[in-house]
Design an enzyme around this catalytic site. Structure first.
Site, PDB file in Angstrom:
ATOM      1  N   ARG A   1     -59.038 -24.352  35.878  1.00 50.11           N
ATOM      2  CA  ARG A   1     -58.159 -25.345  35.246  1.00 50.11           C
ATOM      3  C   ARG A   1     -57.852 -24.892  33.819  1.00 50.11           C
ATOM      4  NH1 ARG A   1     -58.841 -30.231  38.363  1.00 50.11           N
ATOM      5  NH2 ARG A   1     -58.942 -29.425  40.495  1.00 50.11           N
TER       6      ARG A   1
ATOM      7  N   GLU B   1     -56.557 -26.504  31.409  1.00 55.64           N
ATOM      8  CA  GLU B   1     -56.399 -27.639  30.490  1.00 55.64           C
ATOM      9  C   GLU B   1     -57.087 -27.354  29.157  1.00 55.64           C
ATOM     10  OE1 GLU B   1     -58.382 -30.418  32.916  1.00 55.64           O
ATOM     11  OE2 GLU B   1     -56.622 -31.018  34.054  1.00 55.64           O
TER      12      GLU B   1
ATOM     13  N   ARG C   1     -67.363 -32.913  29.486  1.00 56.10           N
ATOM     14  CA  ARG C   1     -67.411 -32.830  30.947  1.00 56.10           C
ATOM     15  C   ARG C   1     -66.338 -31.945  31.564  1.00 56.10           C
ATOM     16  NH1 ARG C   1     -65.206 -38.529  33.483  1.00 56.10           N
ATOM     17  NH2 ARG C   1     -63.167 -38.576  32.482  1.00 56.10           N
ATOM     18  N   HIS C   2     -65.596 -31.197  30.749  1.00 53.23           N
ATOM     19  CA  HIS C   2     -64.535 -30.344  31.282  1.00 53.23           C
ATOM     20  C   HIS C   2     -64.834 -28.863  31.027  1.00 53.23           C
ATOM     21  CE1 HIS C   2     -62.145 -34.127  31.179  1.00 53.23           C
ATOM     22  NE2 HIS C   2     -61.588 -33.582  32.246  1.00 53.23           N
TER      23      HIS C   2
ATOM     24  N   GLU D   1     -66.735 -39.870  36.636  1.00 52.60           N
ATOM     25  CA  GLU D   1     -66.199 -39.443  37.928  1.00 52.60           C
ATOM     26  C   GLU D   1     -66.738 -38.072  38.333  1.00 52.60           C
ATOM     27  OE1 GLU D   1     -63.291 -36.793  39.782  1.00 52.60           O
ATOM     28  OE2 GLU D   1     -62.433 -37.606  37.942  1.00 52.60           O
TER      29      GLU D   1
ATOM     30  N   SER E   1     -63.054 -36.685  43.658  1.00 50.47           N
ATOM     31  CA  SER E   1     -61.727 -37.234  43.896  1.00 50.47           C
ATOM     32  C   SER E   1     -61.349 -36.888  45.328  1.00 50.47           C
ATOM     33  CB  SER E   1     -60.715 -36.627  42.915  1.00 50.47           C
ATOM     34  OG  SER E   1     -59.452 -37.211  43.091  1.00 50.47           O
TER      35      SER E   1
ATOM     36  N   ARG F   1     -70.849 -30.970  37.354  1.00 51.78           N
ATOM     37  CA  ARG F   1     -70.817 -32.373  36.933  1.00 51.78           C
ATOM     38  C   ARG F   1     -71.842 -33.202  37.699  1.00 51.78           C
ATOM     39  NH1 ARG F   1     -65.022 -35.267  35.965  1.00 51.78           N
ATOM     40  NH2 ARG F   1     -64.731 -33.343  34.755  1.00 51.78           N
TER      41      ARG F   1
END
Length: 541
Positions: A313, A315, A321-322, A464, A467, A515
């Site tokens: 990812r 981002e 948490r990323h 979370e 998903s 996670r």
């Protein structure tokens, strides 16, 4: 004077000059050798002993390189792991390999050495005994550098008093000790400092003592040493167990493990957060998930599939948490009647996982808890399921304003987690029927309200971890949804075409391994559960 007459004189001068240079070179060589001999004599005098003069010198010392080059196999005896040393081995001779964690010289006749292997430690006692252990050996052991790799052979004994500085409640009376590989005398970080809890540091400060605090960047810059702490040994062994339980459970449920490509032509999820690259002159990117290909595997009649692999990812997320690269645990399966069938798998899988971790990883959890205190995860035998609308209502009742057709932000998720814990007594629950607008293009809308979708998220301690959803398996509708989400349909045409040949209803979910471990162990940063984290600022080590 003619040039011919001057030539012999020049040759004579050159000859003398060459002789002088040779003499100087020889003198420098002799001086260098003299200094080397003086240094060697001084070192021998300072150490006050010579291994060559010790009749027991064969029982200790540095292992020469040729002995480590895996020559023909020989019978070296049975190796015993440090963690297996117990009173049952009393009076038995054992051979162990580990790291010299601490060395303490008591006198010329005695030294203590704590040896560590895989998070377990044992106290080794080196005592000078005539014709068995020499004083020179005691001194050799006292001079070892911490974190060196050593082989220790000795007799297991059981002391009268409990041993506070080691995990194993036995000692090894050393008879032979060899250094396989010496660590530098000064390390960038000490394992003892890296293993210290914030509680210990705060207590020391209150007592007027200042202990070393190793910050996160320093740990990650020296990750190889940081890994050696008991907590990190526990974290990554639990991570291994999570992956193992995930695989074993799904195999027992009739799933097939697959391996999908990480180099793809278009986006997996939609949006711009992809790592783009040149693929032999063609534009490509790293897969954001195995989503498209695991669905294609369902169309290929595998019925139920899963994958454990890297996910990328791009981002610019600098949160706790990323990560830009993490390990995805992905599942896809045919649906017979309802997308709740996917949620049923999630329910049973994770309850089985939590049960197994609590039962089989007690030592690892205790090691983590000692450095990073946390409460055991609270979960129900039958996982709680709430609709998104019910979750929004709980937040509104608590005075939190939430867009009923938007996504929950981090703070709202945490707050809802607190409310669920207070009302239902669980920190693990499922929230489903999310608004369609916040889900990926391949998510199936609800039959009774197209503003919502047959999708779900799963939470641990208010964050979370999963998903999932039922997927759109009708090709025309799928292409329409992709265009609506800004995806160039041409880049995913093989994916859409796979549904033109007959596709069963299906759904699935994706889990972030790091996670899951972070939240199960109550840790505060995902970088603690990534062996070598990759975030927007870190590409090494």
């Amino acid at each position: 004077m003619s040039s011919e007459a001057s030539q012999p004189e020049q040759q004579g001068d050159e000859s003398k000059s060459a002789s002088k240079k040779a003499a100087k070179k020889e003198a420098a060589k002799l001086e260098k050798e003299r200094r080397r001999q003086e240094a060697a004599a001084l070192a021998a005098s300072a150490s006050n002993f010579s291994i060559e003069e010790d009749p027991l010198a064969a029982n200790y010392g540095d292992v020469p390189l040729p002995e480590l080059q895996s020559k023909a196999p020989v019978d070296t005896g049975n190796w015993t792991e440090v963690g297996a040393l117990s009173e049952a081995l009393k009076d038995q001779r054992v051979l162990v390999r580990g790291r010299s964690q601490t060395i303490r010289s008591v006198s010329k006749n005695m030294a203590f050495l704590v040896v560590r292997e895989k998070g377990f430690t044992v106290q080794c006692v080196v005592t000078a005994i005539p014709d068995v252990v020499s004083r020179q050996m005691v001194k050799y052991v006292s001079g070892l550098s911490r974190e060196s790799i050593v082989d220790v052979e000795g007799i297991v004994s059981v002391p009268k008093d409990a041993i506070k500085g080691a995990t194993q409640q036995v000692e090894v009376q050393v008879r032979k000790l060899y250094c396989v590989n010496a660590a530098l005398p000064t390390l960038p970080i000490n394992v003892e400092d890296a293993a210290r809890s914030e509680v210990e540091i705060d207590k020391a400060l209150q007592a007027g003592e200042q202990l070393v605090r190793v910050n996160q960047d320093t740990r990650l810059n020296n990750r190889v040493i940081d890994m050696r702490t008991p907590a990190n040994q526990g974290i990554f062994r639990i991570q291994c167990q999570v992956g193992t339980i995930f695989r074993q459970f799904l195999l027992s449920e009739g799933f097939v493990e697959i391996h999908t490509p990480k180099l793809i032509a278009g986006s997996s999820e939609g949006g711009a957060a992809v790592f783009k690259l040149d693929y032999k002159g063609q534009p490509a990117c790293l897969a954001q998930s195995p989503q498209l290909h695991k669905q294609m595997a369902i169309c290929g009649d595998f019925g139920r599939v899963f994958e454990i692999g890297p996910v990328f990812r791009a981002e610019d997320s600098y949160t706790h948490r990323h990560l830009c690269e993490f390990t995805g645990l992905d599942v896809e399966m045919e649906i017979k009647e309802h997308y709740f069938e996917v949620m049923d798998i999630v329910d049973r899988l994770f309850v089985a996982m939590f049960d197994s971790l609590n039962k089989n990883c007690e030592k690892q959890l205790e090691a983590i808890r000692k450095q990073y205190p946390f409460e055991p995860l609270k979960y129900l035998r039958n996982t709680l399921r709430l609709t998104f609308e019910e979750g929004v209502q709980m937040l509104k009742d608590a005075g939190v304003e939430v867009d009923p057709l938007g996504d929950l932000n981090t703070e709202s998720e945490r707050k809802l987690g607190q409310l669920v814990l207070e009302k239902y007594g669980t920190e693990f629950y499922i929230l489903h029927r999310y608004p369609l607008v916040v889900r990926p293009f391949y998510t199936m809308p609800c039959y009774d309200n197209p503003a919502y979708s047959n999708s779900f998220d799963v939470f641990i301690r208010g964050e979370e971890i999963i998903s999932g959803a039922q997927r759109v398996h009708v090709p025309e509708f799928l292409a329409e949804r992709a265009q609506a989400c800004g995806i160039d349909v041409k880049t995913i045409s093989p994916y859409i075409d796979s549904f033109r040949y007959g596709a069963p209803p299906h759904g699935g979910f994706g889990v972030g391994l790091e996670r899951v471990v972070m939240l199960f162990c109550g840790l505060n940063n995902i970088r603690k559960t990534s062996l070598f984290p990759r975030d927007p600022l870190r590409l090494a080590p």
